[in-house]
Design an enzyme around this catalytic site. Structure first.
Site, PDB file in Angstrom:
ATOM      1  N   GLY A  34       0.782  -1.051  -0.082  1.00  0.00           N
ATOM      2  CA  GLY A  34      -0.036  -0.042   0.009  1.00  0.00           C
ATOM      3  C   GLY A  34       0.778   1.068  -0.150  1.00  0.00           C
ATOM      4  CG  PHE A  36       0.827   5.302   4.196  1.00  0.00           C
ATOM      5  CD1 PHE A  36       1.794   6.354   4.024  1.00  0.00           C
ATOM      6  CD2 PHE A  36      -0.636   5.474   4.049  1.00  0.00           C
ATOM      7  CE1 PHE A  36       1.049   7.460   3.596  1.00  0.00           C
ATOM      8  CE2 PHE A  36      -1.190   6.460   3.550  1.00  0.00           C
ATOM      9  CZ  PHE A  36      -0.393   7.632   3.269  1.00  0.00           C
ATOM     10  CE  LYS A  54      -2.081  -2.248   6.386  1.00  0.00           C
ATOM     11  NZ  LYS A  54      -3.449  -1.718   6.401  1.00  0.00           N
ATOM     12  CG  ASP A 143      -6.827   5.994   1.938  1.00  0.00           C
ATOM     13  OD1 ASP A 143      -6.999   6.440   0.806  1.00  0.00           O
ATOM     14  OD2 ASP A 143      -5.813   5.229   2.131  1.00  0.00           O
TER      15      ASP A 143
END
Length: 145
Positions: A34, A36, A54, A143
Site C-alpha cells: 500500500g 504506507f 502489516k 482514505d
C-alpha cells in the site's frame, strides 16, 4: 508494475531478516503493498491460523500503522477486522490481523472481471452499513477507495 512490487528485494528481505514475529508469527510471502505499508501472509506457528502481517518502517514521521491499530481496536466488531497483535522491532511497526479471505480483486479475477448486479448491490449495502457504523462512532475515514 504490480508484479515488480511483489518481487522486489525489500519484500523478500523482510521475511529472511525476520523469520519469526512476536515469537509466534512466521511471515510466508508478500501479498500487497500500500502507500504506507506492506502486507504479508503469515501463520501462527502454534495454532496454524493464517494471519495478515502489516509492516511500516519505523523511521517515518507519520505513524499510520499505529493510528490504524488504534482505530481498528476501537471499532472491533461490525465487520471491522480485529487486532491480534501490535508492536515493533528496531526497523518496523508491525500489526497482525486475521487473514479474512480473498480480496475483491482476487474474486473479480476468478469471475473474469464480471460481478453480477446482485453481487454488486449486496456488496454496496455491506460497505454503506459499515461506513455508517464507523461514522456513528464519530470517526471519519479519509482514505476510502
Amino acid at each position: 508494475m504490480y508484479s515488480s512490487l511483489i518481487k522486489s528485494s525489500t519484500n523478500t528481505t523482510f521475511i529472511k531478516k525476520y523469520p519469526l514475529i512476536f515469537k509466534k508469527y512466521r511471515p510466508l510471502k508478500h501479498l500487497s503493498k500500500g502507500a504506507f505499508s506492506n502486507i504479508y501472509l503469515g501463520i501462527n506457528k502454534i495454532t496454524k491460523e493464517k494471519v495478515a502481517i502489516k509492516i511500516e518502517e519505523r523511521n517515518k514521521i507519520d505513524k499510520y500503522l499505529e493510528t490504524e491499530c488504534f482505530f481498528l481496536f476501537s471499532l472491533k466488531g461490525h465487520g471491522i477486522p480485529k487486532v491480534i497483535s501490535f508492536g515493533h522491532n528496531k526497523d518496523y511497526d508491525i500489526l497482525v490481523m486475521p487473514l479474512l479471505g480473498k480480496s475483491l480483486h482476487e474474486i473479480q479475477l476468478s469471475k473474469n472481471y464480471n460481478f453480477e448486479f446482485k453481487d454488486i448491490c449486496l456488496l454496496a449495502i455491506q460497505i454503506i452499513e459499515r461506513i455508517q457504523w464507523v461514522h456513528s462512532q464519530k470517526i471519519i475515514h479519509r482514505d476510502i477507495k
